[in-house]
Write a protein that holds these residues in place. Structure first.
Motif, mmCIF file in Angstrom:
data_model
loop_
_atom_site.group_PDB
_atom_site.id
_atom_site.type_symbol
_atom_site.label_atom_id
_atom_site.label_comp_id
_atom_site.label_asym_id
_atom_site.label_seq_id
_atom_site.Cartn_x
_atom_site.Cartn_y
_atom_site.Cartn_z
ATOM 1 N N THR A 1 -2.927 -8.966 -0.199
ATOM 2 C CA THR A 1 -3.923 -8.085 0.411
ATOM 3 C C THR A 1 -4.091 -8.429 1.884
ATOM 4 O O THR A 1 -4.156 -7.533 2.736
ATOM 5 C CB THR A 1 -5.273 -8.182 -0.333
ATOM 6 N N PHE A 2 -4.133 -9.717 2.194
ATOM 7 C CA PHE A 2 -4.203 -10.136 3.595
ATOM 8 C C PHE A 2 -3.013 -9.567 4.366
ATOM 9 O O PHE A 2 -3.168 -9.014 5.457
ATOM 10 C CB PHE A 2 -4.236 -11.659 3.707
ATOM 11 N N GLU A 3 -1.827 -9.690 3.797
ATOM 12 C CA GLU A 3 -0.630 -9.157 4.466
ATOM 13 C C GLU A 3 -0.709 -7.646 4.637
ATOM 14 O O GLU A 3 -0.349 -7.115 5.692
ATOM 15 C CB GLU A 3 0.625 -9.495 3.662
ATOM 16 N N LEU A 4 -1.156 -6.939 3.618
ATOM 17 C CA LEU A 4 -1.253 -5.481 3.712
ATOM 18 C C LEU A 4 -2.202 -5.056 4.831
ATOM 19 O O LEU A 4 -1.959 -4.069 5.512
ATOM 20 C CB LEU A 4 -1.716 -4.881 2.375
ATOM 21 N N VAL A 5 -3.267 -5.809 5.011
ATOM 22 C CA VAL A 5 -4.277 -5.462 6.012
ATOM 23 C C VAL A 5 -3.902 -5.962 7.416
ATOM 24 O O VAL A 5 -4.133 -5.274 8.395
ATOM 25 C CB VAL A 5 -5.656 -6.027 5.578
ATOM 26 N N GLN A 6 -3.307 -7.129 7.499
ATOM 27 C CA GLN A 6 -3.088 -7.767 8.796
ATOM 28 C C GLN A 6 -1.654 -7.685 9.341
ATOM 29 O O GLN A 6 -1.461 -7.864 10.528
ATOM 30 C CB GLN A 6 -3.485 -9.248 8.712
ATOM 31 N N CYS A 7 -0.689 -7.466 8.506
ATOM 32 C CA CYS A 7 0.716 -7.500 8.943
ATOM 33 C C CYS A 7 1.311 -6.098 8.890
ATOM 34 O O CYS A 7 2.212 -5.824 8.096
ATOM 35 C CB CYS A 7 1.514 -8.470 8.083
ATOM 36 N N THR B 1 5.069 -5.326 8.712
ATOM 37 C CA THR B 1 5.814 -5.531 7.472
ATOM 38 C C THR B 1 5.574 -4.334 6.557
ATOM 39 O O THR B 1 4.423 -4.047 6.217
ATOM 40 C CB THR B 1 5.370 -6.831 6.765
ATOM 41 N N PRO B 2 6.623 -3.628 6.156
ATOM 42 C CA PRO B 2 6.436 -2.481 5.261
ATOM 43 C C PRO B 2 5.742 -2.892 3.958
ATOM 44 O O PRO B 2 6.011 -3.960 3.413
ATOM 45 C CB PRO B 2 7.867 -2.007 4.980
ATOM 46 N N TYR B 3 4.862 -2.026 3.480
ATOM 47 C CA TYR B 3 4.100 -2.360 2.268
ATOM 48 C C TYR B 3 5.016 -2.624 1.078
ATOM 49 O O TYR B 3 4.706 -3.447 0.224
ATOM 50 C CB TYR B 3 3.058 -1.287 1.940
ATOM 51 N N LEU C 1 -1.481 -3.822 -6.704
ATOM 52 C CA LEU C 1 -1.091 -3.590 -5.311
ATOM 53 C C LEU C 1 -0.623 -2.159 -5.088
ATOM 54 O O LEU C 1 -0.870 -1.577 -4.022
ATOM 55 C CB LEU C 1 -0.015 -4.587 -4.882
ATOM 56 N N ASP C 2 0.041 -1.578 -6.082
ATOM 57 C CA ASP C 2 0.488 -0.194 -5.956
ATOM 58 C C ASP C 2 -0.705 0.753 -5.802
ATOM 59 O O ASP C 2 -0.645 1.720 -5.038
ATOM 60 C CB ASP C 2 1.341 0.195 -7.165
ATOM 61 N N LYS C 3 -1.791 0.476 -6.511
ATOM 62 C CA LYS C 3 -3.015 1.286 -6.362
ATOM 63 C C LYS C 3 -3.701 0.989 -5.034
ATOM 64 O O LYS C 3 -4.146 1.895 -4.344
ATOM 65 C CB LYS C 3 -3.980 1.000 -7.513
ATOM 66 N N ALA C 4 -3.793 -0.282 -4.684
ATOM 67 C CA ALA C 4 -4.510 -0.686 -3.473
ATOM 68 C C ALA C 4 -3.846 -0.174 -2.204
ATOM 69 O O ALA C 4 -4.530 0.175 -1.232
ATOM 70 C CB ALA C 4 -4.630 -2.208 -3.418
ATOM 71 N N VAL C 5 -2.537 -0.113 -2.203
ATOM 72 C CA VAL C 5 -1.815 0.288 -0.994
ATOM 73 C C VAL C 5 -2.147 1.723 -0.597
ATOM 74 O O VAL C 5 -2.092 2.078 0.587
ATOM 75 C CB VAL C 5 -0.294 0.055 -1.159
ATOM 76 N N LYS C 6 -2.546 2.531 -1.547
ATOM 77 C CA LYS C 6 -2.904 3.916 -1.246
ATOM 78 C C LYS C 6 -4.115 3.991 -0.323
ATOM 79 O O LYS C 6 -4.245 4.935 0.453
ATOM 80 C CB LYS C 6 -3.160 4.689 -2.540
ATOM 81 N N THR C 7 -4.971 2.988 -0.388
ATOM 82 C CA THR C 7 -6.124 2.909 0.506
ATOM 83 C C THR C 7 -5.840 2.001 1.696
ATOM 84 O O THR C 7 -6.117 2.364 2.836
ATOM 85 C CB THR C 7 -7.359 2.361 -0.258
ATOM 86 N N ARG D 1 -3.052 1.050 3.046
ATOM 87 C CA ARG D 1 -1.963 1.484 3.935
ATOM 88 C C ARG D 1 -1.778 2.999 3.848
ATOM 89 O O ARG D 1 -0.659 3.499 3.851
ATOM 90 C CB ARG D 1 -0.657 0.799 3.550
ATOM 91 N N LYS D 2 -2.876 3.750 3.783
ATOM 92 C CA LYS D 2 -2.749 5.197 3.585
ATOM 93 C C LYS D 2 -1.944 5.871 4.684
ATOM 94 O O LYS D 2 -1.293 6.866 4.449
ATOM 95 C CB LYS D 2 -4.112 5.856 3.408
ATOM 96 N N HIS D 3 -1.929 5.301 5.876
ATOM 97 C CA HIS D 3 -1.126 5.861 6.978
ATOM 98 C C HIS D 3 0.378 5.738 6.713
ATOM 99 O O HIS D 3 1.165 6.502 7.252
ATOM 100 C CB HIS D 3 -1.466 5.144 8.289
ATOM 101 N N GLU D 4 0.753 4.781 5.866
ATOM 102 C CA GLU D 4 2.155 4.493 5.600
ATOM 103 C C GLU D 4 2.651 5.206 4.338
ATOM 104 O O GLU D 4 3.835 5.370 4.154
ATOM 105 C CB GLU D 4 2.330 2.984 5.437
ATOM 106 N N ARG D 5 1.721 5.591 3.474
ATOM 107 C CA ARG D 5 2.076 6.256 2.209
ATOM 108 C C ARG D 5 2.227 7.751 2.443
ATOM 109 O O ARG D 5 1.541 8.338 3.264
ATOM 110 C CB ARG D 5 0.987 6.038 1.149
ATOM 111 N N LYS D 6 3.092 8.369 1.660
ATOM 112 C CA LYS D 6 3.255 9.821 1.754
ATOM 113 C C LYS D 6 2.365 10.509 0.777
ATOM 114 O O LYS D 6 2.052 10.068 -0.255
ATOM 115 C CB LYS D 6 4.715 10.193 1.502
#
Length: 140
Positions: free
Chosen positions: A89-95, A98-100, A127-133, A135-140
């Motif tokens: 989660t730290f990586e998803l928010v701060q890095c 790095t692609p999700y 993580l698959d659910k969390a990434v939608k929020t 990293r929403k800019h990165e998800r299609k």
């Protein structure tokens, strides 16, 4: 098989976060212990430090960000799963560089090595659910 420096950094960060969760020792102490008891030549040291310190110092915030996707309370998680989720989660928010998909894949691989038998499936689902929020800019 040779382990990539960032994977080794994630594995050591996992050990550090896990240790901190159980002992509540100072993160600098844990970092020093890990650095002196491991071969750090194969580790991306700055990445390791960022993950360890970030996951520990922001643990409450990270828990709050991942909580809606757990299906249970963070305090009910296995300590290894909790540590992996905090780091990822730290990586998803701060890095953001790095692609999700890389972050999720790395978390799954670390869970396969260190977690319970099917913990990688749980980590992947959360993580698959969390990434939608997160990293929403990165998800299609």
């Amino acid at each position: 098989m040779k382990v990539a420096p960032r994977r080794k950094s994630r594995e050591l960060a996992l050990q550090g976060v896990y240790s901190w969760q159980l002992s509540n020792n100072d993160v600098e102490q844990i970092e020093l212990m890990l650095a002196t008891t491991n071969d750090m030549k194969s580790v991306d040291m700055s990445f390791f430090q960022m993950l360890l310190r970030g996951a520990v110092t922001r643990s409450e915030e990270l828990d709050a960000q991942i909580k809606p996707y757990l299906g249970r309370l963070p305090e009910e998680l296995d300590p290894i799963e909790k540590a992996i989720l905090r780091i990822a989660t730290f990586e998803l928010v701060q890095c953001m560089e790095t692609p999700y998909k890389v972050i999720i894949n790395e978390a799954i691989e670390v869970a396969k090595s260190y977690g319970a038998q099917d913990s990688h499936k749980f980590i992947n689902g959360v993580l698959d659910k969390a990434v939608k929020t997160l990293r929403k800019h990165e998800r299609k």
